[in-house]
Design an enzyme around this catalytic site. Structure first.
Site, PDB file in Angstrom:
ATOM      1  N   HIS A 170      -3.371   6.928   2.801  1.00 42.66           N
ATOM      2  CA  HIS A 170      -3.791   5.657   2.213  1.00 42.66           C
ATOM      3  C   HIS A 170      -5.177   5.318   2.734  1.00 42.66           C
ATOM      4  CE1 HIS A 170      -4.254   1.485   1.372  1.00 42.66           C
ATOM      5  NE2 HIS A 170      -3.919   1.079   2.595  1.00 42.66           N
TER       6      HIS A 170
ATOM      7  N   CYS B 153       0.810  -1.221   0.000  1.00 43.11           N
ATOM      8  CA  CYS B 153       0.000   0.000   0.000  1.00 43.11           C
ATOM      9  C   CYS B 153       0.845   1.274   0.000  1.00 43.11           C
ATOM     10  CB  CYS B 153      -0.950  -0.001   1.183  1.00 43.11           C
ATOM     11  SG  CYS B 153      -2.105  -1.397   1.160  1.00 43.11           S
TER      12      CYS B 153
ATOM     13  N   ASN C 226     -10.681  -0.295  -0.124  1.00 44.72           N
ATOM     14  CA  ASN C 226      -9.232  -0.181  -0.011  1.00 44.72           C
ATOM     15  C   ASN C 226      -8.615  -0.676  -1.320  1.00 44.72           C
ATOM     16  OD1 ASN C 226      -6.496  -0.483   0.521  1.00 44.72           O
ATOM     17  ND2 ASN C 226      -6.789  -1.429   2.526  1.00 44.72           N
TER      18      ASN C 226
END
Length: 333
Positions: free
Chosen positions: A250, A116, A280
């Site tokens: 994020h 990520c 996500n």
């Protein structure tokens, strides 16, 4: 920190691409034993996108990259870096194929794997290529198809992740310009590598296949590392949380975003939370959040902006810039 007048990598274009198939919470399989309310209250997610069987992660990457070039008003680029956790295959890397498909010839092209944090790691590498004088521009692309590595029977992960891609075009410019990447902070801690993992060749004989994550431990690490990393880049720029216009973290889940904002002393409206409709999207989440924030006018030219991420490795990264005037280009596939 970049000194005004020095060469810098400058954000000149922003593009995104999402799969056209949307899966809302109510449409999730019954075997997950969950509900729309349970998911929304714990994650902030209402829906996520899923790629069709005939759409690849490279297809998403090419579309987002083309949109970033269109946003920047250019048809050529000096290099391409792809951040992904979900490549079509371990070898060869995907970036050269993406550059070829986009008609960019034999430019330098390579993949980055930092989960990520991958988009910011790739942006830092791109900034190094530009400020070293190796190339004048770099496409930084982040593309993910987590729907293909997440166990569809695992409620703890199947509800979280979505597919998508985002890209920025960075060009050589001055640190005094809006859009210049002013500071980076990168870090890792391999002692906790097992907290976020996808089985590889070592685990194949055991039959392990799917992505897994130690949720509570990851939550605590993400909040701590993203907060501290964001503070370090602000310090490098002589900024403080009070003078920061927008934090773009994020997009892991709403609770992590809220916790980081609180630790930094930011009101909730100064931390972008753009995961409700996409979930996500791992490395792609920051460029997708940037595009959403510009479209919603949350992010304005001249805003002091910090980007921050946390991912497997463990890895974390942050970057600081003053947001430029640009129009993001979006498409679906």
């Amino acid at each position: 920190m970049q000194v005004p007048g020095m060469s810098a990598a400058v954000v000149a274009g922003l593009g995104t691409c999402l799969p056209s198939t949307k899966v809302d919470n109510a449409s999730l399989p019954d075997h997950l034993d969950t509900s729309d309310e349970w998911i929304r209250t714990r994650t902030g997610i209402s829906a996520r996108r899923r790629t069709a069987p005939d759409v690849s992660v490279n297809d998403l990457a090419c579309a987002a990259a083309a949109n970033a070039m269109s946003s920047a008003g250019t048809g050529t680029v000096g290099a391409l870096i792809l951040a992904t956790t979900t490549p079509e295959r371990p070898c060869p890397p995907a970036a050269p194929e993406i550059a070829y498909r986009m008609g960019q010839g034999r430019i330098p092209a390579f993949d980055v794997s930092a989960v990520c944090s991958g988009f910011l790691y790739a942006a830092a590498a791109a900034g190094g290529l530009i400020t070293a004088g190796i190339v004048d521009s770099v496409l930084v692309v982040a593309a993910e198809t987590y729907s293909r590595i997440v166990d569809p029977l695992d409620r703890s992960t199947a509800v979280l992740f979505g597919d998508g891609a985002g890209a920025v075009l960075l060009r050589r410019g001055s640190a005094a310009e809006q859009g210049a990447l002013l500071a980076f902070d990168l870090g890792s801690d391999g002692s906790d590598a097992e907290l976020i993992r996808v089985p590889g060749t070592r685990e194949q004989p055991t039959g392990e296949r799917w992505f897994s994550m130690a949720g509570r431990k990851v939550y605590l690490q993400a909040v701590e590392q993203m907060t501290n990393s964001a503070l370090r880049v602000m310090k490098d720029c002589d900024w403080s949380p009070e003078t920061l216009d927008l934090l773009v973290p994020h997009q892991a889940n709403a609770r992590i975003i809220e916790a980081v904002a609180k630790r930094l002393g930011l009101p909730p409206e100064r931390a972008v939370c753009a995961l409700a409709e996409v979930g996500n999207t791992a490395a792609a989440s920051i460029p997708l959040a940037l595009a959403g924030a510009t479209a919603a006018h949350e992010l304005q030219p001249g805003d002091r902006t910090v980007l921050t991420a946390f991912g497997g490795g463990l890895t974390w990264a942050s970057a600081a810039l003053v947001w430029p005037r640009l129009t993001a280009v979006h498409s679906e596939i």
